[in-house]
Enzyme design. Sequence first.
Site, mmCIF file in Angstrom:
data_model
loop_
_atom_site.group_PDB
_atom_site.id
_atom_site.type_symbol
_atom_site.label_atom_id
_atom_site.label_comp_id
_atom_site.label_asym_id
_atom_site.label_seq_id
_atom_site.Cartn_x
_atom_site.Cartn_y
_atom_site.Cartn_z
ATOM 1 N N LYS B 85 32.374 70.881 48.640
ATOM 2 C CA LYS B 85 32.403 69.895 49.725
ATOM 3 C C LYS B 85 32.938 70.542 51.002
ATOM 4 O O LYS B 85 33.891 71.335 50.950
ATOM 5 C CB LYS B 85 33.274 68.706 49.313
ATOM 6 C CG LYS B 85 33.236 67.520 50.277
ATOM 7 C CD LYS B 85 34.011 66.348 49.691
ATOM 8 C CE LYS B 85 33.992 65.130 50.604
ATOM 9 N NZ LYS B 85 34.740 63.982 50.003
ATOM 10 N N SER B 160 32.461 59.787 49.857
ATOM 11 C CA SER B 160 32.069 60.736 50.880
ATOM 12 C C SER B 160 31.525 62.054 50.339
ATOM 13 O O SER B 160 30.981 62.854 51.095
ATOM 14 C CB SER B 160 33.266 61.042 51.792
ATOM 15 O OG SER B 160 34.335 61.602 51.045
ATOM 16 N N SER B 184 35.686 58.592 46.522
ATOM 17 C CA SER B 184 34.674 59.465 47.127
ATOM 18 C C SER B 184 34.035 60.489 46.199
ATOM 19 O O SER B 184 33.089 61.173 46.602
ATOM 20 C CB SER B 184 35.262 60.195 48.339
ATOM 21 O OG SER B 184 35.350 59.311 49.435
#
Lengths: 50, 463
Positions: B85, B160, B184
């Site tokens: 990420k 996210s 997330s």
Amino acid sequence: MADNHDDKAALDEYWRALQAKRADGPGASDSGSFDTTTPMALTFDPQGRR
Amino acid sequence: MTPPVPLAPHALSIDEAAARIENGELTSLDLTRAVLDVCARRDDELRAYITRDDEVALAQAARADSEMAAGRRLGPLHGIPVGIKDNLDVANMRTTLGSAAHADRVPSTTAPAVQRLIDAGAVVIGKNNLHEFALGVTSENPHFGDVRNPHDTSRIAGGSSGGGAAAIAAGMALGALGTDTSGSIRIPASCCGVTGLKPTYGLVSTEGCFPEAWSLDHVGPMARTVSGVRLLLDAIAERATGETADSGPGQSDGAPHGRRFTVGINDEFYFSGIDQSVQSVVDAAMTSMRADRFDFVDVEIPYIGDAEYALTIIDTAETTTVHRRDIVERPEIYGDDVRFLIECGFLPTAVDYLEAQQMRSVLRKSFARVFDCVDVLISPTIPIPVPELGQKSAPVEGTQVDVVEAMMRLVGPANLLGLPALSLPVGTIGDLPVGLQIIGAAGNDRLVLDVGEVVEQVVGSAP
């Protein structure tokens, strides 16, 4: 920062909606209200130890 | 009888691929090339990566193969392609935080969790797209493009950590590292039909991860299967420190596949306000579980009704503290939704924040009592079908609910209380995956994975 009318109105609406999520607020669930007079440790402790 | 068609390398689970690499049936170079071929075909549309360096990835894979040929296997992730990420630092690789203001940011050090993956032999394909600053649950990003769901590109990937989940689902990585502050990892795992774990708070280092809300932030793994998540967690887990010092890297009480599990069901919170089509898929999974080694027990969780309020106060206040200078001095760097969220964090007073922390303490005791009686709690991961890009509301039980609030509602308490929580796919609505959330007591990460592995066996695997 919110310096225009639209943002201010949206923030007011957000805050009202958030207060309604409190269990002792409008729209409360049946799980009971929170007793703010109970002394609690404030340190985050995911293991629940004291 | 026709023999089964072997899966293409990019469609393998981590443990399947690792076994083939170890026994010489597959090279890391061929696997990495297969993954990069999918990236070349699909990522212009899916936007799962912000930055890739294919030459570096291929060089890492070639080195992994050389090491293996020399008899040096680094570990169970040897030669496995993963995504990271883009709020986790990787030295000498652009790390944007999903923000245009940081589009040229290149860190000089690597986050310890990422370094542990690399040390275990993983090949870093690139940096996965995310909601700007990880401050949202859709991964619609105005700066680097919206992450699209590989199962239906008109739908969100969730967020996210949407880029990592989409990459795994599409075959553009076999595993990924994400972060989870209010769901997330689990939300995109559910939306994309992959498996994701938010570990116990503190089990995985958050150093080198740009903070969202420090008392809620977690770094965790995503993969196609529970076994893949387990391998990734084993690689990234620290010897736990501070509050989890006694727990070690996730505990189970042994012999998971021969025992029965007691599963808590809380109708008041975890099974209320659920879309009927989601409920039907979860009901079918629970029926399969009940027929196997699972006993269901109804449980009450006192004060659970305060969890969403307390989480929101703490999350927004801590987030705004992180962004307090930029939101005042250069608010134009933020997308509209993220700017508004950060402005919301100025509203709670110190008293509101401290009262929310008191609520957290009360809830911690409530959940501890529940886990005295059950191994895990379960719920749908998100209560609505995967939303379309741009969708703001969804119908549930005859009323319109806010999509963002709905997606965060069932996953939030595990962040508030630092509990391990897994999402794994248990069925579909049409082509769209539905995830089941499994929550355990703090420190019981391995037990949560054990339960997830058995659920995966009795219910079925990813779509």
